[in-house]
Design a protein around this motif. Structure first.
Motif, PDB file in Angstrom:
ATOM      1  N   PRO A 288       3.586  -3.781  -2.667  1.00  0.00           N
ATOM      2  CA  PRO A 288       2.478  -3.975  -3.602  1.00  0.00           C
ATOM      3  C   PRO A 288       1.519  -2.785  -3.520  1.00  0.00           C
ATOM      4  N   ASN A 289       0.854  -2.499  -4.618  1.00  0.00           N
ATOM      5  CA  ASN A 289      -0.181  -1.473  -4.595  1.00  0.00           C
ATOM      6  C   ASN A 289      -1.404  -2.010  -3.882  1.00  0.00           C
ATOM      7  N   PRO A 290      -1.911  -1.280  -2.897  1.00  0.00           N
ATOM      8  CA  PRO A 290      -3.182  -1.689  -2.310  1.00  0.00           C
ATOM      9  C   PRO A 290      -4.305  -1.438  -3.319  1.00  0.00           C
ATOM     10  N   GLY A 291      -5.465  -1.993  -3.050  1.00  0.00           N
ATOM     11  CA  GLY A 291      -6.601  -1.759  -3.941  1.00  0.00           C
ATOM     12  C   GLY A 291      -6.852  -2.946  -4.834  1.00  0.00           C
ATOM     13  N   LEU A 292      -7.484  -2.711  -5.978  1.00  0.00           N
ATOM     14  CA  LEU A 292      -7.802  -3.789  -6.902  1.00  0.00           C
ATOM     15  C   LEU A 292      -6.554  -4.285  -7.582  1.00  0.00           C
ATOM     16  N   VAL A 293      -6.364  -5.580  -7.580  1.00  0.00           N
ATOM     17  CA  VAL A 293      -5.220  -6.152  -8.280  1.00  0.00           C
ATOM     18  C   VAL A 293      -5.462  -6.056  -9.789  1.00  0.00           C
ATOM     19  N   ALA A 335      -2.303 -12.896  -7.330  1.00  0.00           N
ATOM     20  CA  ALA A 335      -3.479 -12.382  -6.637  1.00  0.00           C
ATOM     21  C   ALA A 335      -4.020 -13.437  -5.683  1.00  0.00           C
ATOM     22  N   THR A 336      -4.367 -12.990  -4.465  1.00  0.00           N
ATOM     23  CA  THR A 336      -4.989 -13.913  -3.516  1.00  0.00           C
ATOM     24  C   THR A 336      -6.445 -13.528  -3.275  1.00  0.00           C
ATOM     25  N   SER A 337      -6.869 -12.457  -3.923  1.00  0.00           N
ATOM     26  CA  SER A 337      -8.256 -12.006  -3.851  1.00  0.00           C
ATOM     27  C   SER A 337      -8.424 -10.924  -4.919  1.00  0.00           C
ATOM     28  N   VAL A 338      -9.573 -10.274  -4.916  1.00  0.00           N
ATOM     29  CA  VAL A 338      -9.770  -9.133  -5.808  1.00  0.00           C
ATOM     30  C   VAL A 338      -8.966  -7.959  -5.280  1.00  0.00           C
ATOM     31  N   LEU A 339      -8.835  -7.900  -3.948  1.00  0.00           N
ATOM     32  CA  LEU A 339      -8.048  -6.852  -3.313  1.00  0.00           C
ATOM     33  C   LEU A 339      -6.629  -7.353  -3.082  1.00  0.00           C
ATOM     34  N   ALA A 340      -5.658  -6.471  -3.252  1.00  0.00           N
ATOM     35  CA  ALA A 340      -4.286  -6.826  -2.907  1.00  0.00           C
ATOM     36  C   ALA A 340      -4.223  -7.075  -1.402  1.00  0.00           C
ATOM     37  N   ALA A 341      -3.326  -7.983  -1.004  1.00  0.00           N
ATOM     38  CA  ALA A 341      -3.291  -8.406   0.400  1.00  0.00           C
ATOM     39  C   ALA A 341      -3.002  -7.242   1.354  1.00  0.00           C
ATOM     40  N   VAL A 342      -2.304  -6.181   0.892  1.00  0.00           N
ATOM     41  CA  VAL A 342      -1.992  -5.062   1.790  1.00  0.00           C
ATOM     42  C   VAL A 342      -3.183  -4.112   1.982  1.00  0.00           C
ATOM     43  N   THR A 343      -4.274  -4.348   1.282  1.00  0.00           N
ATOM     44  CA  THR A 343      -5.431  -3.471   1.420  1.00  0.00           C
ATOM     45  C   THR A 343      -6.179  -3.801   2.712  1.00  0.00           C
ATOM     46  N   PRO A 344      -6.512  -2.803   3.536  1.00  0.00           N
ATOM     47  CA  PRO A 344      -7.305  -3.109   4.728  1.00  0.00           C
ATOM     48  C   PRO A 344      -8.600  -3.812   4.331  1.00  0.00           C
ATOM     49  N   GLY A 345      -8.896  -4.927   5.001  1.00  0.00           N
ATOM     50  CA  GLY A 345     -10.129  -5.637   4.705  1.00  0.00           C
ATOM     51  C   GLY A 345      -9.977  -6.749   3.681  1.00  0.00           C
ATOM     52  N   PRO A 446     -11.021  -0.473   1.098  1.00  0.00           N
ATOM     53  CA  PRO A 446     -11.787  -1.461   0.316  1.00  0.00           C
ATOM     54  C   PRO A 446     -12.970  -0.870  -0.444  1.00  0.00           C
ATOM     55  N   ASP A 447     -13.282   0.402  -0.188  1.00  0.00           N
ATOM     56  CA  ASP A 447     -14.373   1.021  -0.941  1.00  0.00           C
ATOM     57  C   ASP A 447     -14.087   1.011  -2.443  1.00  0.00           C
ATOM     58  N   VAL A 448     -12.839   0.759  -2.773  1.00  0.00           N
ATOM     59  CA  VAL A 448     -12.452   0.652  -4.174  1.00  0.00           C
ATOM     60  C   VAL A 448     -13.304  -0.411  -4.885  1.00  0.00           C
ATOM     61  N   LEU A 449     -13.802  -1.405  -4.134  1.00  0.00           N
ATOM     62  CA  LEU A 449     -14.670  -2.444  -4.716  1.00  0.00           C
ATOM     63  C   LEU A 449     -15.996  -1.860  -5.181  1.00  0.00           C
ATOM     64  N   ARG A 450     -16.561  -0.994  -4.338  1.00  0.00           N
ATOM     65  CA  ARG A 450     -17.855  -0.410  -4.690  1.00  0.00           C
ATOM     66  C   ARG A 450     -17.708   0.484  -5.926  1.00  0.00           C
ATOM     67  N   VAL A 451     -16.616   1.256  -5.902  1.00  0.00           N
ATOM     68  CA  VAL A 451     -16.366   2.148  -7.029  1.00  0.00           C
ATOM     69  C   VAL A 451     -16.335   1.359  -8.340  1.00  0.00           C
ATOM     70  N   SER A 452     -15.774   0.150  -8.291  1.00  0.00           N
ATOM     71  CA  SER A 452     -15.606  -0.618  -9.526  1.00  0.00           C
ATOM     72  C   SER A 452     -16.759  -1.534  -9.860  1.00  0.00           C
ATOM     73  N   PHE A 453     -17.470  -2.048  -8.848  1.00  0.00           N
ATOM     74  CA  PHE A 453     -18.425  -3.117  -9.144  1.00  0.00           C
ATOM     75  C   PHE A 453     -19.862  -2.840  -8.735  1.00  0.00           C
ATOM     76  N   SER A 454     -20.135  -1.708  -8.085  1.00  0.00           N
ATOM     77  CA  SER A 454     -21.520  -1.436  -7.728  1.00  0.00           C
ATOM     78  C   SER A 454     -22.335  -1.199  -8.993  1.00  0.00           C
TER      79      SER A 454
END
Lengths: 538, 315
Positions: A288-293, A335-345, A446-454
């Motif tokens: 799976p791609n890590p990061g935002l699903v 999806a089990t979260s906003v982040l793919a399960a293989v993403t650290p955090g 997981p900083d990918v979250l900030r990039v997308s939602f801050s």
């Protein structure tokens, strides 16, 4: 292609995702080769790409096809363990990060050279980071990793210190990506256009020989290579003499080319073609791609979507397992979260994302959204009818969204699919003319979250400023301590799901097909292929 | 004749200019710009200054008339600038891609002619009505088959199953055959239909009866008298087909993984890569103009009556 904004370019983000990743949660990261006998040196691997790389400079371009080429040609300071997310040595033997996460000191392995003979030293590292900053927006992904970059200091030939104006916890992981891979100083002096077209010298296990647009890329083994990542199975030179990437855009032809032996391996197997390779004569390599699903992201400035109960209801009317079971394949996970399960955090929010239409309808009833004569719920003359903007970069996007549309309709919510081209998407997104945006963004941090939602970013969702979410996103960026940082990351994911700030759907997966003679292909933490340990039999 | 040529030449120049200008206007009217597409949207990290710098470099920030003037002046010198997406020199991109597409198109045209004429002649020559009807139904079938599907079928059967011909890439003459057949099938069906129809008409005309009465042989009537006269309408179609093949190349080159002008065009249009689109549009217009000019000049060779008219007027 823009890493900095997940939905910034629905098209480009999806294209990025397409090329970016693949490694099943189970850790199917290398092709099995146990029964194939000892690895053999020599030979050529032909690998079919689904899209032309367009630009082969990994610092400039974020397309998977480019990065799957670039990864073999450039080395990185660090590597990331795909199983644990840990950062491990590569060109940097060790490093220190100050407690504020503003200063990163790397101790380089001595004696490493670029393939033009110039040294990979502290000055070269500084030149690369300075160069990425100078490229600015042209370095689509890399420049986002250097936000707040103050400068680099050459302490001695093998020690370089990188400083940021504000805490940047994500930077260490960024040094493991191919986007911040190192290029020779002579390459940095070339024009960005020349670099795109193949004037590219790195220190990697392969050397770029030629790039013919829409046709092929050829790379050959770097003789004397002896500074591989600590995560690779083999030390020293690569096994293969040569890798030929061939561009085969049509998915059925790509699959047929593998079946008929015209190529040894293919990227981007479509869900409908997967069955052809499940008979033991092939290896289907997937992660799976890590990061935002892949998700739909609501625009809170739109009537209806400003009501939290509506967003929460939509969260509940999506049957995620049905998406992967019916229109995708078992290679893709719900999806089990906003982040793919293989993403650290990443945390598991399965229960919050459970399919529960009855609860959704109760919430809508309570908020005053009543079904109209056409079955669509409405309140004060406003209908629960929203458009979903998507670009057809990932083949199955449309069928997934059509199913979501049916699922939502059962509870009186109308979704109208609005397919746009890459260029249209940019306009629509920048103009703010959308209810939902469909997309994903691959990154193994997981900083990918900030990039997308801050809300300090482009804030495509029009999220309110100063919420606990905003705070968590800021905090995680500044915490050097991983436990403390991941606690904030977990908080951010819960906030995003609970408030319906984003409706996660499914995890994208990289799916590659390998013939029986191909062994030892690595999928790294970002799910890109690495051919250093790869060998072919016969 | 000289005046006729001059008039045609001026027409050609006008068509080229109009193609350039119209494509420019259309690209300008589109709501987004290629720099935004390339940079993936104005995101949080690309500062307005950075974006402005990139826009400056490609000149997309200037007023439209200024940009148009620059582009036209450069185009007149044959300079179409650099592709915004790939960074490559447009002349180089076209120069690499065009020969591949020309080779493909040339072979496809050859197949079109052989097949188209073959079917039309066989159908009109056949004595048995059933056979004639069967042959005459082939073109309709050929036109109704989508090129994409035909190409995939050929790839899977001829290349993947029989391993008889390569299906992929630009690997010499062998790799041209299947894509050329794919392009030729619908085109030849078109030619066959037009030619068969006009041959039927010609064969029913009085001068053929006269020839028959004079005892001219059936084959000679068919191939010498009828085919020659009936080929005029087909030739007109043929000129159009040649220009249409570029459009067809977009699909065929994708299916057959061939690098060529079709692939370049598809990508350039998708990403609004103005310099490349401009060059392709001008080139296509040039091809169209040349083909129709050649077709017109061929007419008098086939039918002396066509040449007589303008010559008389010229005095």
């Amino acid at each position: 292609m823009s890493a900095s904004h997940r939905f910034a370019a629905v098209v480009s983000a999806s294209a990025l995702a397409l090329t970016v990743s693949a490694c099943s949660g189970a850790g199917d990261t290398t092709a099995p080769g146990a029964d194939a006998g000892p690895p053999r040196t020599g030979g050529t691997l032909t690998f079919a790409l689904a899209i032309d790389p367009t630009c082969v400079d990994p610092q400039q371009y974020g397309l998977n096809a480019s990065l799957n080429v670039g990864r073999q040609v450039v080395d990185s300071l660090t590597d990331q363990d795909p199983a644990t997310g840990e950062i491990r040595p590569w060109l940097a033997e060790s490093w220190e990060v100050n407690p504020q996460a503003t200063e990163f000191t790397f101790h380089l392995r001595p004696g490493v050279t670029f393939s033009d003979g110039s040294p990979v030293d502290a000055a070269a590292v500084k030149a690369n980071f300075d160069g990425v900053v100078a490229l600015g927006a042209k370095a689509q992904v890399a420049s986002t990793y250097l936000i707040g970059y103050e400068g680099s200091t050459v302490v001695d030939p093998t020690t370089v210190r990188v400083a940021f104006r504000a805490p940047s916890a994500q930077f260490l992981q960024a040094t493991s990506t191919v986007s911040l891979g190192l290029l020779s100083t002579a390459t940095l002096a070339k024009s960005p256009d020349e670099r795109c077209q193949g004037a590219l010298v790195g220190s990697g296990p392969f050397v770029l020989e030629s790039y013919k647009q829409n046709q092929s890329v050829e790379i050959t083994k770097r003789a004397g290579y002896n500074w591989g990542s600590s995560l690779w199975g083999k030390q020293g030179e690569a096994y293969l003499d040569k890798v030929v990437y061939q561009v085969i855009p049509e998915s059925g032809v790509r699959a047929g080319a593998l079946e008929s032996g015209q190529v040894d391996a293919i990227s981007d197997i479509q869900p409908q073609d997967e069955g052809r390779f499940e008979n033991g004569a092939y290896t289907v390599l997937t992660r799976p791609n890590p990061g935002l699903v892949f998700s739909i992201q609501p625009n809170l400035a739109r009537p209806g979507l400003d009501d939290e109960s509506v967003r929460q209801a939509i969260q509940k009317v999506v049957d995620r397992p049905e998406l992967t079971q019916t229109v995708l394949s078992p290679k893709y996970k719900a999806a089990t979260s906003v982040l793919a399960a293989v993403t650290p955090g990443a945390v598991d929010l399965t229960s919050a994302l459970a399919y529960d239409p009855a609860a959704a309808e109760r919430v809508l009833d309570a908020a005053g959204w009543r079904p109209g004569s056409d079955g669509i719920r409405a309140k004060d003359g406003h209908k629960l009818s929203f458009d979903v903007v998507f670009a057809p970069a990932f083949n199955a996007s449309q069928s997934v969204l059509e199913l979501v549309q049916q699922q939502a309709k059962k509870s009186g919510i109308e979704l109208r699919l609005r397919k746009v081209t890459a260029s249209e998407a940019v306009t629509v997104v920048n103009g703010g003319d959308y209810d939902f945006l469909f997309g994903n963004l691959t990154r193994s941090d997981p900083d990918v979250l900030r990039v997308s939602f801050s809300t300090k970013g482009a804030n495509r969702s029009h999220l309110p400023v100063g919420t606990p979410l905003d705070n968590a996103l800021d905090q995680q960026a500044q915490l050097g301590d991983q436990t403390a940082r991941f606690a904030q990351v977990a908080e951010a994911q819960r906030q995003l799901v609970d408030h319906g700030y984003v409706i996660p759907l499914f995890e994208l997966a990289q799916v590659h097909g390998l013939s029986a003679k191909v062994h030892g292909v690595i999928l790294d933490a970002s799910s890109r292929v690495n051919f250093h340990d790869t060998w072919v039999k016969g | 004749m000289a005046r006729y040529l001059l008039r045609r030449l001026l027409q050609a120049v006008f068509v080229l200019w109009a193609a350039f200008t119209l494509s420019y206007l259309v690209l300008f009217a589109l709501p987004s710009d290629p720099v935004s597409v390339k940079l993936g949207g104005i995101d949080s990290t690309a500062t307005p200054e950075q974006i402005a710098a990139v826009r400056d470099k490609y000149g997309v920030g200037d007023p439209m008339l200024v940009q148009y003037g620059k582009a036209l002046r450069n185009a007149l010198r044959g300079d179409f600038g650099h592709s915004i997406q790939t960074g490559a020199d447009v002349r180089g991109t076209i120069g690499d891609a065009l020969p591949e597409t020309l080779k493909l198109t040339a072979l496809a045209l050859l197949f079109t002619l052989v097949l188209g004429i073959g079917i039309a002649v066989a159908a009109t020559y056949a004595r048995r009505n059933a056979l004639r009807q069967l042959l005459l139904s082939i073109p309709a079938l050929g036109i109704s088959m989508p090129g994409f599907w035909v190409g995939l079928l050929l790839i899977h059967v001829v290349s993947f199953q029989w391993q008889a011909l390569p299906a992929l890439g630009n690997q010499g003459f062998d790799s041209l055959i299947l894509p050329a057949i794919t392009m030729a099938l619908p085109a030849s069906a078109f030619v066959a239909q037009i030619l068969a129809k006009s041959m039927t008409t010609v064969l029913a005309s009085p001068y053929i009866d006269t020839a028959r009465a004079k005892g001219v042989g059936r084959a000679r009537i068919h191939f010498h008298h009828a085919l020659r006269n009936a080929s005029l309408p087909a030739l007109t179609i043929f000129g159009m087909l040649a220009a249409n093949l570029l459009t067809e190349a977009v699909v065929v080159e994708t299916v057959f993984s061939r690098a060529g002008l079709g692939r370049v065009t598809a990508f350039a249009v998708e990403s609004q890569d103005i310099p490349v689109v401009q060059a392709v549009v001008v080139l296509s217009a040039l091809v169209f103009v040349l083909v129709s000019l050649v077709t017109d000049l061929l007419y008098p060779l086939l039918d002396p009556r066509v040449a007589v008219a303008p010559a008389r007027r010229a005095g």
